[in-house]
Enzyme design. Sequence first.
Site, PDB file in Angstrom:
ATOM      1  N   GLU A  89      -3.759 -10.639  11.047  1.00 35.51           N
ATOM      2  CA  GLU A  89      -2.414 -10.100  11.259  1.00 35.51           C
ATOM      3  C   GLU A  89      -2.034 -10.121  12.738  1.00 35.51           C
ATOM      4  O   GLU A  89      -0.874 -10.077  13.103  1.00 35.51           O
ATOM      5  CB  GLU A  89      -2.343  -8.673  10.722  1.00 35.51           C
ATOM      6  CG  GLU A  89      -0.948  -8.226  10.364  1.00 35.51           C
ATOM      7  CD  GLU A  89      -0.942  -6.960   9.526  1.00 35.51           C
ATOM      8  OE1 GLU A  89      -1.370  -5.900  10.028  1.00 35.51           O
ATOM      9  OE2 GLU A  89      -0.501  -7.025   8.369  1.00 35.51           O
ATOM     10  N   HIS A 124     -25.195 -18.609  -1.900  1.00 33.51           N
ATOM     11  CA  HIS A 124     -25.316 -19.189  -3.242  1.00 33.51           C
ATOM     12  C   HIS A 124     -23.966 -19.518  -3.852  1.00 33.51           C
ATOM     13  O   HIS A 124     -23.875 -19.870  -5.023  1.00 33.51           O
ATOM     14  CB  HIS A 124     -26.105 -18.227  -4.138  1.00 33.51           C
ATOM     15  CG  HIS A 124     -27.493 -17.982  -3.640  1.00 33.51           C
ATOM     16  ND1 HIS A 124     -28.594 -18.680  -4.096  1.00 33.51           N
ATOM     17  CD2 HIS A 124     -27.953 -17.154  -2.671  1.00 33.51           C
ATOM     18  CE1 HIS A 124     -29.683 -18.276  -3.443  1.00 33.51           C
ATOM     19  NE2 HIS A 124     -29.317 -17.345  -2.576  1.00 33.51           N
ATOM     20  N   LYS A 144       7.865  -8.306   0.890  1.00 34.02           N
ATOM     21  CA  LYS A 144       8.459  -7.005   0.536  1.00 34.02           C
ATOM     22  C   LYS A 144       9.940  -7.180   0.170  1.00 34.02           C
ATOM     23  O   LYS A 144      10.424  -6.641  -0.817  1.00 34.02           O
ATOM     24  CB  LYS A 144       8.324  -6.029   1.705  1.00 34.02           C
ATOM     25  CG  LYS A 144       6.884  -5.667   2.048  1.00 34.02           C
ATOM     26  CD  LYS A 144       6.848  -4.742   3.265  1.00 34.02           C
ATOM     27  CE  LYS A 144       5.416  -4.513   3.731  1.00 34.02           C
ATOM     28  NZ  LYS A 144       5.350  -3.669   4.949  1.00 34.02           N
TER      29      LYS A 144
HETATM   30  O1  LIG Z   1       0.539   2.424   7.155  1.00 33.47           O
HETATM   31  P1  LIG Z   1       1.686   1.760   6.455  1.00 33.47           P
HETATM   32  O2  LIG Z   1       2.985   1.905   7.186  1.00 33.47           O
HETATM   33  O3  LIG Z   1       1.768   2.182   5.017  1.00 33.47           O
HETATM   34  O4  LIG Z   1       1.403   0.177   6.460  1.00 33.47           O
HETATM   35  C1  LIG Z   1       0.268  -0.308   5.823  1.00 33.47           C
HETATM   36  C2  LIG Z   1       0.120  -1.796   6.167  1.00 33.47           C
HETATM   37  O5  LIG Z   1       1.216  -2.505   5.637  1.00 33.47           O
HETATM   38  C3  LIG Z   1       2.022  -3.250   6.540  1.00 33.47           C
HETATM   39  O6  LIG Z   1       2.855  -4.064   5.758  1.00 33.47           O
HETATM   40  C4  LIG Z   1       1.219  -4.103   7.500  1.00 33.47           C
HETATM   41  O7  LIG Z   1       0.828  -5.311   6.905  1.00 33.47           O
HETATM   42  C5  LIG Z   1      -0.049  -3.468   7.970  1.00 33.47           C
HETATM   43  O8  LIG Z   1      -0.196  -3.691   9.357  1.00 33.47           O
HETATM   44  C6  LIG Z   1      -0.079  -1.995   7.653  1.00 33.47           C
HETATM   45  O9  LIG Z   1      -1.347  -1.481   8.036  1.00 33.47           O
END
Ligand SMILES: O=P(O)(O)OC[C@H]1O[C@H](O)[C@H](O)[C@@H](O)[C@@H]1O
EC number: 5.3.1.9
Length: 447
Positions: free
Chosen positions: A289, A310, A424
Amino acid sequence: MKNISLNIDKVAGFVSKETIAAYEPQVKACMETLENGTGKGNDFLGWLHLPSSITAGHLADLKATAQVLRDNCEVVVVAGIGGSYLGARAVIEALSNSFQWLKAKQNGPVIVFAGHNIGEDYLFELTEYLKDKKFGVINISKSGTTTETALAFRLLKKQCEDQLGKEMAKKVIVAVTDAKKGAARVTADKEGYKTFIIPDNVGGRFSVLTPVGLLPIAVAGFDIEKLVEGARTMETVCGPATPFAENPAAVYAATRNELYKDGKKIEILVNFNPKLHYMNEWWKQLYGESEGKDGKGIYPSAVDFSTDLHSMGQWIQEGERTIFETVISIEKPEHTLQVPSDGENLDGLNFLAGKRVDEVNKMAELGTQLAHVDGGVPNMRLIVPELNEYYLGEIIYFFEKACGISGYLLGVNPFNQPGVEAYKKNMFALLNKPGYEEESKAIQARL
Ligand SMILES: O=P(O)(O)OC[C@H]1O[C@H](O)[C@H](O)[C@@H](O)[C@@H]1O
């Protein structure tokens, strides 16, 4: 007390030590950029001196809260995903007895995880398992709005209140989230939950040494003071006062970037200890990331040896020569187990009789290293004296610091993650989330 150390001797056949040493000026500049906060993503540098800034009072508050959960719960569900999940699980699994959760007598609550997937059967089976349990929840989300975590928390909050009543639920539900914004914060403040703040300037994948990791690790019964102490040591060892050649984070960052330039596009993190599987997963997010941007970046892969020898051993030995290995090598196991002798020797293993099992594992590690280097796979070793809280703290900070340096060497912003928003947006559009009407129309037209 000796520290973890990096050995790049088995890279020499591919990249000379002089070439790595020539990175010193660039690495020095990257470290100054981090220290001075003058680079890309400089609003997310809270991790850089986090270990040395953690106070005794903060640790005491975390431990007191952990004790409440340990005293009142048979099970604690840690709800979170990505950086809000992987660090806690990596440390807890690295330190736990592999079969503790199966024992009739527990020495604290069983820790389970949720909010790290959208598996209906997983969540159904978890809620079923919790039906006759006194359970608590640590709801972890920096944004406070991540769907996976929020969905799991909605189910768990209701079940906890139904089973224990609102008052007890309030006692055993803790939120770790933003100081002011997000649904997790709003809910926690309305319900009166104990909360811990994830500092604005610490990104999720760098947050294991904040309450995101420290609270679940303390609830699991492990020593967060030792974890922080190890991280503090590595903060100094990997700091600007250390000469390049003695700075493991600097050398690791330089070496992996030079290998990448030489066409080694995939790094495989390797362990020979199954308890480190989730350390692999934490490391994959941290590097993937941070560096997978602008069409570039080493792809972080990981394996558990000798298990995966394996399954993936063939590819690593004879596949495309675009890989290198970084092996986390634990010098001393916690326990002692010898190979017994057998009178009939039907399995032909009497040549191992009397040896420690770890001696066999170490020879597998050495044999694998030699075979892979012979096969054209550069090999780095991170040598760790033993697997405990202190050295896990060193490992965590080592990889975090190296990641910051490496991302700057690569020329990317190591501290943002714009790419994760794409799925998302599509998911919300497909679910007809309010406010996504235009996106919903557009995506339906594509199906
Ligand atoms: O801690 P949050 O705001 O729920 O985010 C949880 C995770 O989701 C995000 O989309 C990112 O990919 C991550 O960097 C993050 O740790």
